[in-house]
Design a protein around this motif. Sequence first.
Motif, PDB file in Angstrom:
ATOM      1  N   SER A  37      88.227  13.107 115.185  1.00 48.23           N
ATOM      2  CA  SER A  37      88.053  12.052 114.178  1.00 48.23           C
ATOM      3  C   SER A  37      88.807  12.345 112.889  1.00 48.23           C
ATOM      4  O   SER A  37      89.268  11.422 112.229  1.00 48.23           O
ATOM      5  CB  SER A  37      86.566  11.857 113.889  1.00 48.23           C
ATOM      6  OG  SER A  37      86.006  13.043 113.347  1.00 48.23           O
ATOM      7  N   HIS A  38      88.928  13.623 112.524  1.00 43.48           N
ATOM      8  CA  HIS A  38      89.659  13.964 111.300  1.00 43.48           C
ATOM      9  C   HIS A  38      89.968  15.452 111.282  1.00 43.48           C
ATOM     10  O   HIS A  38      89.462  16.202 112.128  1.00 43.48           O
ATOM     11  CB  HIS A  38      88.896  13.525 110.062  1.00 43.48           C
ATOM     12  CG  HIS A  38      87.590  14.233 109.840  1.00 43.48           C
ATOM     13  ND1 HIS A  38      86.535  14.146 110.717  1.00 43.48           N
ATOM     14  CD2 HIS A  38      87.163  15.033 108.836  1.00 43.48           C
ATOM     15  CE1 HIS A  38      85.520  14.860 110.256  1.00 43.48           C
ATOM     16  NE2 HIS A  38      85.882  15.412 109.112  1.00 43.48           N
ATOM     17  N   ALA A  39      90.789  15.869 110.314  1.00 40.05           N
ATOM     18  CA  ALA A  39      91.374  17.209 110.382  1.00 40.05           C
ATOM     19  C   ALA A  39      90.551  18.293 109.686  1.00 40.05           C
ATOM     20  O   ALA A  39      91.093  19.323 109.315  1.00 40.05           O
ATOM     21  CB  ALA A  39      92.801  17.175 109.809  1.00 40.05           C
ATOM     22  N   ASP A  42      85.956  22.087 111.104  1.00 37.94           N
ATOM     23  CA  ASP A  42      84.821  22.160 112.028  1.00 37.94           C
ATOM     24  C   ASP A  42      84.972  21.191 113.202  1.00 37.94           C
ATOM     25  O   ASP A  42      84.154  21.173 114.100  1.00 37.94           O
ATOM     26  CB  ASP A  42      83.479  21.944 111.303  1.00 37.94           C
ATOM     27  CG  ASP A  42      83.405  20.599 110.592  1.00 37.94           C
ATOM     28  OD1 ASP A  42      84.465  20.006 110.357  1.00 37.94           O
ATOM     29  OD2 ASP A  42      82.291  20.158 110.270  1.00 37.94           O
ATOM     30  N   HIS A  43      86.002  20.382 113.189  1.00 43.35           N
ATOM     31  CA  HIS A  43      86.191  19.435 114.290  1.00 43.35           C
ATOM     32  C   HIS A  43      87.471  19.700 115.081  1.00 43.35           C
ATOM     33  O   HIS A  43      87.790  18.961 115.990  1.00 43.35           O
ATOM     34  CB  HIS A  43      86.245  18.005 113.761  1.00 43.35           C
ATOM     35  CG  HIS A  43      85.018  17.614 113.022  1.00 43.35           C
ATOM     36  ND1 HIS A  43      83.788  17.555 113.623  1.00 43.35           N
ATOM     37  CD2 HIS A  43      84.830  17.280 111.740  1.00 43.35           C
ATOM     38  CE1 HIS A  43      82.888  17.185 112.727  1.00 43.35           C
ATOM     39  NE2 HIS A  43      83.492  17.012 111.575  1.00 43.35           N
ATOM     40  N   VAL A  44      88.220  20.691 114.668  1.00 42.13           N
ATOM     41  CA  VAL A  44      89.527  20.870 115.289  1.00 42.13           C
ATOM     42  C   VAL A  44      89.494  22.002 116.304  1.00 42.13           C
ATOM     43  O   VAL A  44      89.119  23.115 115.998  1.00 42.13           O
ATOM     44  CB  VAL A  44      90.600  21.149 114.210  1.00 42.13           C
ATOM     45  CG1 VAL A  44      91.909  21.530 114.864  1.00 42.13           C
ATOM     46  CG2 VAL A  44      90.775  19.916 113.338  1.00 42.13           C
ATOM     47  N   ILE A 333      79.267  22.626 103.099  1.00 39.39           N
ATOM     48  CA  ILE A 333      79.844  22.483 101.777  1.00 39.39           C
ATOM     49  C   ILE A 333      80.799  21.296 101.690  1.00 39.39           C
ATOM     50  O   ILE A 333      81.016  20.729 100.635  1.00 39.39           O
ATOM     51  CB  ILE A 333      80.513  23.821 101.408  1.00 39.39           C
ATOM     52  CG1 ILE A 333      79.952  24.304 100.077  1.00 39.39           C
ATOM     53  CG2 ILE A 333      81.982  23.752 101.438  1.00 39.39           C
ATOM     54  CD1 ILE A 333      80.023  25.771  99.911  1.00 39.39           C
ATOM     55  N   GLU A 334      81.346  20.878 102.835  1.00 37.66           N
ATOM     56  CA  GLU A 334      82.311  19.786 102.786  1.00 37.66           C
ATOM     57  C   GLU A 334      81.679  18.443 102.492  1.00 37.66           C
ATOM     58  O   GLU A 334      82.364  17.454 102.277  1.00 37.66           O
ATOM     59  CB  GLU A 334      83.092  19.700 104.096  1.00 37.66           C
ATOM     60  CG  GLU A 334      82.241  19.258 105.264  1.00 37.66           C
ATOM     61  CD  GLU A 334      83.038  18.551 106.346  1.00 37.66           C
ATOM     62  OE1 GLU A 334      82.969  17.322 106.401  1.00 37.66           O
ATOM     63  OE2 GLU A 334      83.741  19.218 107.108  1.00 37.66           O
ATOM     64  N   ALA A 335      80.367  18.364 102.495  1.00 35.32           N
ATOM     65  CA  ALA A 335      79.713  17.078 102.283  1.00 35.32           C
ATOM     66  C   ALA A 335      79.854  16.617 100.840  1.00 35.32           C
ATOM     67  O   ALA A 335      79.597  15.484 100.538  1.00 35.32           O
ATOM     68  CB  ALA A 335      78.252  17.167 102.667  1.00 35.32           C
TER      69      ALA A 335
END
Length: 335
Positions: A37-39, A42-44, A333-335
């Motif tokens: 969904s995005h770079a 935590d999703h890559v 922390i990215e929130a």
Amino acid sequence: MSSARLIEVTHRNGSIHLPGVGLWLDPQKGAEAAFISHAHSDHVARHRWTLCSLLTQRLMAVRYGKGKGEVMALEFGQPLEWQGHELRLLPAGHILGSAMLHVTRLSDGATLLYTGDYKLRQGLAAPRAEILQADTLIMETTFGLPKFVFPPLEEVVAALLQFVAETLAAGGTPVLLGYSLGKAQEILAALREARVPVMLHGSAMKLMPVCAPELRDLPEYRELDLTAAQGHALILPPTGGHMLQLRSLPGARTAMLTGWALLPGAKYRYRVDEMFPLSDHADYPELLETVAQVQPKCVYTVHGYTREFAADLRRRGHESWELGQDNQLELRIEA
Ligand SMILES: [Zn+2]
């Protein structure tokens, strides 16, 4: 029951799988076919075949280098036929390149929307989210409690600009903490009106050749040099070796920009002088608004307050379930 016709959703090994579509959604481990969904890191992961937006592909290449697998990068709205389904990416409003995935099963028209990380309100550094109706909704619920209601963006930016102006006027250095992809560009855009020179940490600076052409009217900025920081506003990620060096910077005042600023005592928890609730996630009213717009027959919640928000939706008459549990992400922390 009409649910027999819904697109099947499962949760295995901590990741979301659509077995009938043959696709994993933001899987943590390498997969045969994955939608990213995005770079954000935590999703890559590395997959044999990856579907993502064009901008996410470019950001991943800058951050992580070119992977071995095949990447199918789509424009927003551009349809792709895939194993009996039509796939379509929609802007998610979270960070540059962030995308939702909309799936239509061609045999019977059943639909599914996966939001990934998203927000509905217009931010400063990402195109606004677009929502499509779907029978099944998989949504992130990072801020899925009624107490999370973000103030208007103008208010947050005004408070931030005041903090920057007062710190500089007192001969100090404002240090604004936000992670390098997304928040750093949003803070930079917020400083547009401040008319002060900005220094960006190298990890954010590295992304600017991809990000800057997508953003208008950015203030003057250059790469962080702590020896020449006087008179600048600094934008740094909230963790790393530079946090210690900051102590030697005369008059440094730190501010963290995150939705968690709404929690009482947050500035003591993060050990900063100020907190500003600038978030790139949906707040509670936006989560409810999303459900109202999508009009799903079934909702699955992921990230943060999954259980609470799913129960909340059930009380409101929706069929709703949490998908797995990763409550350690509550304060990510990215929130
Ligand atoms: Zn994210």
